[in-house]
Structures are given as C-alpha cells and as structure tokens.
Design a protein around this motif. Structure first.
Motif, short mmCIF file in Angstrom:
data_model
loop_
_atom_site.label_atom_id
_atom_site.label_comp_id
_atom_site.label_asym_id
_atom_site.label_seq_id
_atom_site.Cartn_x
_atom_site.Cartn_y
_atom_site.Cartn_z
N GLU A 132 0.83 -1.21 0.00
CA GLU A 132 0.00 0.00 0.00
C GLU A 132 0.87 1.25 0.00
O GLU A 132 0.58 2.23 -0.71
CB GLU A 132 -0.91 -0.01 1.22
CG GLU A 132 -1.99 -1.09 1.19
CD GLU A 132 -2.76 -1.17 2.48
OE1 GLU A 132 -2.50 -0.32 3.38
OE2 GLU A 132 -3.61 -2.06 2.61
N ALA A 133 1.93 1.25 0.80
CA ALA A 133 2.81 2.42 0.86
C ALA A 133 3.55 2.63 -0.47
O ALA A 133 3.74 3.77 -0.91
CB ALA A 133 3.82 2.25 2.00
N PHE A 134 3.96 1.54 -1.11
CA PHE A 134 4.61 1.66 -2.42
C PHE A 134 3.66 2.28 -3.44
O PHE A 134 4.06 3.12 -4.25
CB PHE A 134 5.06 0.28 -2.91
CG PHE A 134 6.32 -0.24 -2.29
CD1 PHE A 134 7.00 0.48 -1.32
CD2 PHE A 134 6.84 -1.46 -2.67
CE1 PHE A 134 8.18 0.00 -0.75
CE2 PHE A 134 8.02 -1.96 -2.11
CZ PHE A 134 8.67 -1.23 -1.16
N ALA A 135 2.38 1.87 -3.41
CA ALA A 135 1.41 2.43 -4.35
C ALA A 135 1.23 3.93 -4.11
O ALA A 135 1.16 4.73 -5.07
CB ALA A 135 0.08 1.70 -4.21
N VAL A 136 1.16 4.32 -2.83
CA VAL A 136 1.04 5.75 -2.50
C VAL A 136 2.27 6.51 -2.98
O VAL A 136 2.16 7.59 -3.57
CB VAL A 136 0.85 5.92 -0.98
CG1 VAL A 136 1.00 7.39 -0.58
CG2 VAL A 136 -0.51 5.39 -0.55
N ALA A 137 3.44 5.95 -2.72
CA ALA A 137 4.68 6.62 -3.12
C ALA A 137 4.75 6.80 -4.63
O ALA A 137 5.22 7.84 -5.13
CB ALA A 137 5.87 5.81 -2.64
N ARG A 138 4.26 5.81 -5.37
CA ARG A 138 4.28 5.89 -6.83
C ARG A 138 3.34 6.99 -7.32
O ARG A 138 3.65 7.71 -8.29
CB ARG A 138 3.86 4.54 -7.40
CG ARG A 138 3.98 4.43 -8.90
CD ARG A 138 5.42 4.19 -9.29
NE ARG A 138 5.83 5.11 -10.35
CZ ARG A 138 7.04 5.14 -10.89
NH1 ARG A 138 7.98 4.32 -10.46
NH2 ARG A 138 7.33 5.98 -11.84
N GLU A 139 2.21 7.14 -6.64
CA GLU A 139 1.26 8.18 -7.03
C GLU A 139 1.79 9.58 -6.72
O GLU A 139 1.47 10.54 -7.42
CB GLU A 139 -0.07 7.98 -6.28
CG GLU A 139 -0.83 6.73 -6.71
CD GLU A 139 -2.05 6.49 -5.83
OE1 GLU A 139 -2.26 7.27 -4.87
OE2 GLU A 139 -2.76 5.50 -6.07
N GLN A 140 2.61 9.68 -5.69
CA GLN A 140 3.06 10.99 -5.23
C GLN A 140 4.27 11.53 -5.99
O GLN A 140 4.54 12.74 -5.94
CB GLN A 140 3.39 10.93 -3.74
CG GLN A 140 2.18 10.76 -2.85
CD GLN A 140 2.53 10.67 -1.38
OE1 GLN A 140 3.65 10.31 -1.02
NE2 GLN A 140 1.59 11.00 -0.51
N GLY A 141 5.01 10.67 -6.66
CA GLY A 141 6.21 11.15 -7.34
C GLY A 141 6.70 10.18 -8.39
O GLY A 141 6.35 9.00 -8.39
N ALA A 142 7.55 10.68 -9.27
CA ALA A 142 8.01 9.87 -10.40
C ALA A 142 9.06 8.86 -10.01
O ALA A 142 9.22 7.82 -10.68
CB ALA A 142 8.55 10.79 -11.49
N ARG A 143 9.81 9.14 -8.94
CA ARG A 143 10.94 8.26 -8.59
C ARG A 143 10.89 7.91 -7.10
O ARG A 143 11.69 8.42 -6.31
CB ARG A 143 12.26 8.95 -8.94
CG ARG A 143 12.43 9.21 -10.44
CD ARG A 143 13.88 9.49 -10.80
NE ARG A 143 14.34 10.75 -10.24
CZ ARG A 143 15.63 11.11 -10.15
NH1 ARG A 143 16.58 10.28 -10.59
NH2 ARG A 143 15.96 12.27 -9.63
N PRO A 144 9.99 7.03 -6.72
CA PRO A 144 9.90 6.65 -5.31
C PRO A 144 11.03 5.72 -4.89
O PRO A 144 11.65 5.05 -5.73
CB PRO A 144 8.55 5.92 -5.24
CG PRO A 144 8.39 5.33 -6.61
CD PRO A 144 9.00 6.33 -7.55
N ALA A 145 11.28 5.68 -3.60
CA ALA A 145 12.33 4.81 -3.05
C ALA A 145 11.84 4.20 -1.74
O ALA A 145 10.85 4.66 -1.14
CB ALA A 145 13.62 5.59 -2.82
N TYR A 146 12.53 3.18 -1.31
CA TYR A 146 12.22 2.48 -0.06
C TYR A 146 13.49 2.37 0.73
O TYR A 146 14.50 1.83 0.25
CB TYR A 146 11.65 1.10 -0.39
CG TYR A 146 11.50 0.15 0.78
CD1 TYR A 146 10.99 0.56 2.01
CD2 TYR A 146 11.84 -1.19 0.64
CE1 TYR A 146 10.84 -0.33 3.06
CE2 TYR A 146 11.69 -2.09 1.68
CZ TYR A 146 11.19 -1.67 2.89
OH TYR A 146 11.04 -2.55 3.92
N LEU A 147 13.48 2.89 1.94
CA LEU A 147 14.64 2.84 2.83
C LEU A 147 14.43 1.69 3.81
O LEU A 147 13.62 1.77 4.73
CB LEU A 147 14.80 4.18 3.55
CG LEU A 147 15.99 4.35 4.48
CD1 LEU A 147 17.29 3.89 3.84
CD2 LEU A 147 16.11 5.81 4.92
#
Length: 381
Positions: A132-147
């Motif tokens: 769910e967080a990955f999907a949100v991150a993808r919607e919010q910006g072009a280059r999401p990352a996961y730490l």
C-alpha cells in the motif's frame, strides 16, 4: 555523549554506543598511524575490499564487488547521497515504522517526503502495508524509493531471505528503488542468520550502505561504504566526487582493521550480547512483567512495550524523528528511575508507548537499570 548528556546519577541506556574496550587490532592500527604521523587524506579501496572479504566469510556472499562501491562519512549521509541519485525533490521515500528516527529527519530535510508502512505486532515486515505504501509513493512522485533497515532498528528483527525476496518483487512491481541500511548486519545474534539485501533475487538495481561502526563501537571514527547492485553501477558513477571527502582517514583505517582482523573480538562481543539479551528478558519477567519484551534477533537494542503502564502521552503521537524529545514512559523512567531510554514516539507510527533500551553494558548496570525501573513502577501505584 552517552555519559555526559544527563546528570551523573542517570544510567544512560539510550544512545547506540556500547560499554566495551576497543578491539586490539583496531587500537594497534590507530596507534601505529599516529606514531607515523599518518593523518592525511584517505585513498584506495581497502575498506571495501575488507568488507567484501568479511561478507564472504560471514554471510557466504561473494557478490560484493569493491569496484561498485564508494566511501561516505557515515551511513545516514551515504543514504542521503544515494537518495539524491535515485529520487528527486518532492519524491516519496517509504520506511517501515517504528524505525530509526534519522530516517525521517534526514530524508525530509533533503526535500523528500516520507510515507510509513507499519510493521506487524512481531516487529516484522508487513508486506500488505508495504505494498500500500509503495502504491502511494508511486502516485506521489516519479521516482519513489524504499529505505529498508536490515536488520531492523529498533525491533532487532532480522529479515529472512524469503521476506527480502518478497520486498524485491514488490519494489519491481511498483517501480520503487531500494536502499538498505545494513549497519547492524555484523550484530546478528545466535539463532538468526543475516541475508544481505543485494544478495537476493530482484535486488540488482538496489543499493546498500553499511559500516563497521556499530559492531566495533567506532561511532567517533567516521567511515561508511556505499554498495551498488549490478544494475545500479551507472547511478553510482554519478555520485559527486566530494562525497568521498567525508570519511576520515583514521576512520577508514579503523573500520578496515575491524573487518580484516576483528572477528574474534566480534564473536566474543556477540556471546556477551546474547547473554545480556537473555538476562534482560529474565529481569523484566521477574521484576516488571507488565513491560512487554520483544526478544531481539540482532543489535544490542531492545524494544520494550510499555503501553499497559498507563504512561502514554497522546500529544506525542505523530512526531517522529526528533531524537532529543522524551514523552510517556521514557520521560517517566528518566524522572522517576533516573534511567535514560530512547522515547518510542520518535520512531514513528506504532512507537508511542514504547521505549528502546541499549543493553550493551555490564550485567551489573543492566540489573541496576531494570531494578530502578521496577521500583519506580511500584512506587507509582
């Protein structure tokens, strides 16, 4: 910092620094450098080469290529530099909360947004929440990352290979780049096995950042290594040359000596930490059974659940990342027991009502700390 941040009657069980003597191979290298006047600039790949040898011996990982590495001042600054390579300002970085507070502070200070994916009740990765967080991150910006924190701080969980492969698959599905903080990797305790994230299927475009500082108590000797996966080498080539100016030469000498010659010392340390981990569990069960104890698989940090104590401060919710703030049980134990602990609310979602305790100390100190905490709880009733 550990012993001077509070008055002398306070037992410091908070900051991630151990009460241990320096390993002899490290002391020998440092005193030799000082005797020679060797206090100039760092040079070469000896640190990365030592790390590659350690990874092969310790974890059976032969895939660490020193040619795909760079040095940085420390792990958090290295993480920031990697995020600058693979994300843009305004992009979103996903973290698993509760998590190491600087994950919030450093990332947001550099103009990125943080989205939290919750851990489950065992302190392990919740893949549904992460998706769910990955999907949100993808919607919010072009280059999401996961730490990714591997092993996890503060829960002490060691992620399994299956969990990490599931993470890699999710990251590929959502177009999320992964950066793994593996600073606690040498501190996996008996009963668990560490898996380097870059060693799993699907992690070829990821990064890892690590250091010998936690395992050999070298926080004051700055040096870290950035490692690029096989498909991330081109990104690493864009790293500004000045990033390598951050670590100290003496720091690199110390960390290299630790990885090359410090394993016997490390094995002794791990035996002592395992004994302290078990002692802490017994002391809490005997003297303060109302405090929940999540038995760590790695690190020297214990995550204690104090929600049943009635000390929770609801005004502290949603205030992650400010490590100097105390609330709820951490404030109570400092004021009433004179024991300094890390306050759980700064670790993000799910952290309020918890404290983090550093058990890398003498058993006498550990027993004194738990005894004080238990007495304060009895006096408050």
């Amino acid at each position: 910092m550990k012993w001077r941040s509070h008055p002398g009657d306070v037992l410091p069980m908070w900051v991630a620094e151990m009460d241990v003597p320096l390993a002899e191979p490290i002391a020998r290298v440092l005193t030799g450098a000082i005797a020679r006047g060797d206090t100039g600039y760092p040079f070469g790949r000896e640190y990365a080469q030592a790390l590659a040898g350690f990874a092969a011996r310790r974890w059976g990982w032969a895939g660490l290529d020193p040619a795909r590495t760079a040095i940085a001042a420390d792990v958090m600054l290295g993480i920031v530099e990697v995020l600058r390579l693979i994300t843009g300002r305004g992009d979103t970085v996903v973290v698993n909360a509760p998590v190491y507070p600087p994950f919030f502070a450093f990332v947001e200070h550099d103009g990125r947004r943080v989205t939290q994916a919750r851990l489950d009740e065992r302190g392990r990765l919740d893949l549904g929440s992460l998706a769910e967080a990955f999907a949100v991150a993808r919607e919010q910006g072009a280059r999401p990352a996961y730490l990714l924190c591997n092993p996890h701080n503060p829960t002490g969980v060691v992620h399994s290979r299956a969990e990490l492969e599931a993470v890699a698959a999710l990251a590929a599905e959502h177009g999320v780049r992964v950066v793994a903080d593996e600073i606690h990797a040498p501190l996996v305790l008996p009963g668990a096995e560490f898996t380097p994230y870059l060693s799993v299927r699907g992690a070829e475009d990821a990064f890892a950042v690590t250091s010998a500082s936690k395992a050999w108590n070298l926080a004051g000797l700055k040096a870290a290594v950035i490692i690029a996966g096989p498909a991330a080498g081109a990104d690493l080539q864009r790293l500004p040359e000045e990033v390598s100016h951050g670590p100290s030469h003496l720091g690199i000498l110390a960390h290299t000596a630790a990885l090359n010659d410090g394993e016997p010392w490390l094995d002794g340390l791990l035996g002592g930490l395992a004994a302290n981990r078990d002692l802490l569990g017994r002391l809490l069960a005997e003297q303060a059974p109302e405090i929940g104890y999540l038995r760590p698989e790695a690190t020297y940090l214990a995550w204690l659940d104090c929600r049943s104590l009635g000390l929770h401060d609801p005004t502290a919710d949603g205030a992650p990342g400010v490590v100097s703030e105390l609330a709820g049980p951490a404030r109570f134990f400092l004021d009433q027991a004179r024991v300094a602990l890390s306050s759980g609310h700064v670790f993000g979602a799910g952290g309020a009502g918890h404290v983090r305790l550093n058990y890398a100390c003498s058993q006498a100190t550990l027993a004194e700390a738990v005894g004080r905490m238990a007495e304060a709880l009895r006096d408050s009733r």
